[in-house]
Every structure is written in C-alpha cells, then in structure tokens.
Write a protein that holds these residues in place. Sequence first.
Motif, PDB file in Angstrom:
ATOM      1  N   UNK A 190       0.858  -1.185   0.000  1.00 60.05           N
ATOM      2  CA  UNK A 190       0.000   0.000   0.000  1.00 60.05           C
ATOM      3  C   UNK A 190       0.899   1.243   0.000  1.00 60.05           C
ATOM      4  N   UNK A 191       0.775   2.080  -1.016  1.00 61.15           N
ATOM      5  CA  UNK A 191       1.605   3.283  -1.138  1.00 61.15           C
ATOM      6  C   UNK A 191       1.332   4.296  -0.028  1.00 61.15           C
ATOM      7  N   UNK A 192       0.175   4.248   0.564  1.00 60.07           N
ATOM      8  CA  UNK A 192      -0.291   5.331   1.429  1.00 60.07           C
ATOM      9  C   UNK A 192       0.086   5.175   2.896  1.00 60.07           C
ATOM     10  N   UNK A 193       0.757   4.101   3.242  1.00 64.08           N
ATOM     11  CA  UNK A 193       1.144   3.871   4.639  1.00 64.08           C
ATOM     12  C   UNK A 193       2.623   3.513   4.716  1.00 64.08           C
ATOM     13  N   UNK A 194       3.269   3.723   5.881  1.00 66.64           N
ATOM     14  CA  UNK A 194       4.689   3.375   6.032  1.00 66.64           C
ATOM     15  C   UNK A 194       4.913   1.864   5.953  1.00 66.64           C
ATOM     16  N   UNK A 195       6.157   1.505   5.660  1.00 64.64           N
ATOM     17  CA  UNK A 195       6.538   0.096   5.517  1.00 64.64           C
ATOM     18  C   UNK A 195       7.626  -0.265   6.514  1.00 64.64           C
ATOM     19  N   UNK A 196       7.415  -1.367   7.222  1.00 60.17           N
ATOM     20  CA  UNK A 196       8.394  -1.907   8.169  1.00 60.17           C
ATOM     21  C   UNK A 196       9.012  -3.161   7.547  1.00 60.17           C
TER      22      UNK A 196
END
Length: 378
Positions: A190-196
Amino acid sequence: MRIVLTGGGTGGHFYPLIAVADQIFEQAEEMRLLKPEIYYLADKPYDEKLLYRKGIKYRGISAGKMRRYFSIQNFFDLFKTAFGVVTTLFTLFRIYPDVVFTNGSYVSFPVLTAAKILGIPIFLHVSDAIPSRALLSSAKSAKKISIAFQEAIDYLPEKAKKNVAQTGNPIRDEIAMPLHNGAHAFLELDYNIPTIFVLGGSSGAQIVNDAVIDALPKLLYKYNIIHQIGKGNFNVTKGRADVVIHDHAFKERYKPFAFLDVLGMRMAAGAADLIISRAGGGSISEIAQWEIPSILIPIPESVSRDQEKNAFAYARFGACVVIEQENISPNLVVSEIERLIENQDIRDRMIAGAKEFARDNGAEKIAKEILEMAQKHA
C-alpha cells in the motif's frame, strides 16, 4: 596467483566473502593481472551454485564449533577441530595460496592454523565490534587486519594494531543501493502507509519473528510489513501468522518471505521506512549503507559475544534504537515502531547517524590489499 577465502556458517560471513571475491576479480582485471584462482574453504559450501557462478572453487574441510554455553558437543568438536587442522594442512599445501583471507567464524580456525604452520600470509577482517576467538588466535601473525567498528581495535594485541585499517564491512555491489522506484508495486504494498522491513532469516531470529507475529494485529492497521523469515523457520512462522491474522481486515499488508534474492532485498530496502533486525556486523553495515532508521534486537552476550556490542556501538552514532532480547514484547515492538514512524525529527537524526557510520567500498579496499599481498608473496 591463488587466494583462499574462509569463513561461513551464516550468510553474514559468507556473502561478504563473495563481495571481496567479486572485487578481487574486478581489481585484477583493472590492474591487468592474470585472473586469480580463488578457493573457498569451509565445512559446507553454503551456496554452491553461487560459488560455481562466480568461478570460486570449493574445498571441504573439517571444523568444530566452540559454543559459549555448556554442550557435550563442545567436547567432541575439539577432536573434530584437531582433525580439521591436520587435514587442512594437506589441502592448503596442495593449493599453496599467496594469501588466506577470512572474516572469522569457527570454520576459519583450522585454515588459519594451517596457514601459520605453512608460512602463508594471512589477512583478517573483523566485521564486529569484538573480534572472534578464531581471529584473535591469529591476530599476531596477520600481515593485514581490516575492521568495521573502531571498538574492535581495543581487543587486538598491541603487536597487531600497527597492521590495522578501518575499511568498513564488505557489501555486495548488487545490494548496496536500494531500489525506490517500483518497490511498492513489485512487493504489492500500500503506497499510502509506512513500511516496516523485518530482517529475520539468520540463526537466532525466531524470537524476533515471534514478537513481530504477535504484534501483527496492531501493526497492520497502520503499516505494511515485509518479513524475511528464513528458510528453516518459514513454514512454522508463516503458519502461525496465518492463524493470528486470519480474520484481520488488512491481512494482505503482511508480506512474508522465506528468503529475499538480490532484487527482492533491494526492493524491500527501497520501500522500507524502518528496519527491525538482529545486530550482526554485516546486517548493520547494510542497513547503514541503505541509510534507513532501525530497531536492533541483539542476540544476548551469553550466546553471541559480539551482537550487543555491535548494537550499542551503532547506537552511539544515533542511527538505531536497541531493544535487548530480555525486554522484547509485542507491545514494546508496536510502541517503538509508532514512536519512530510518527517522529520525523528522530528518524532524520537516525539517517544522519547511519550516513556517518557507513563506509563505502569496503570490499574494494580489502581486495586491493589482498592483491598487493599476493603479488609480494608470488
């Protein structure tokens, strides 16, 4: 010109050796030298196909581990190591290389001992804040020693310190640069949220994997999770994750992998806003090279003598947060992730700290020194 590389047991030791081998071939070509013969000596080839593709010749040897905890296997491995020294003498004599290079691990001890007996020049690389026992056993005999952490020099004998240079850890060129463009699409994020990005997959990572799985129900409301689990633990860990997030509204945000190849690793690094990892010297160097804020969970000193020192040495640059294993819990993982992701100023300082720690071209610097040593010995 013949060069022996030794070390292994984990990817953290094996892949930096491959990075050095790549640079040896490249630098030899630039210097218009005959193509060197490179041998890899270990008890297991680790990645036999990669060795073949790189033109590196594998020779099997016997080596025993010396564990930091009580195990009856330590007794039997003493004999295995002694046998390994004897047999490696014959292997090394047949090859008779111009240089032996190692970044440590138990498998290097028979090779280093045999090299000392045969008078073959030794080059040591200390990838952690504390040199391994195998490296310390040969430090006085080494012609050259490279280090990644400045703290490592304090553990070396005085005689060896004059031969030390801080080069940083060798990193494979192909994973040194993250791929930002197309990373989210490639990994279906999802482009709209941060990535861990959770870097499991090494020995001792299951505790980290379990804490992340238990935290998933809360994390997936806000974040994409890329999770490199490790081949050995993949089925069990993914199966448990499937149960934990079975009815979760955002379960598609969890992306588990047994192993990420070079392209997958670069894409994951390119998408990541934060990395969670153990604290091996190689992993820290890659994270620093990528300039990504991180949470490090070192293996306790009772099991691994170097990871806690690595983590706190890196933390002194302001580049990471350290969670000690005894304190790890799903709630702490969630709270630390939220604290860092929601505070851009902290993450900016961590990125600056990573840049300060990172050292470029470690493999190239080491390869040039190896070739110089080899030419003098040839």
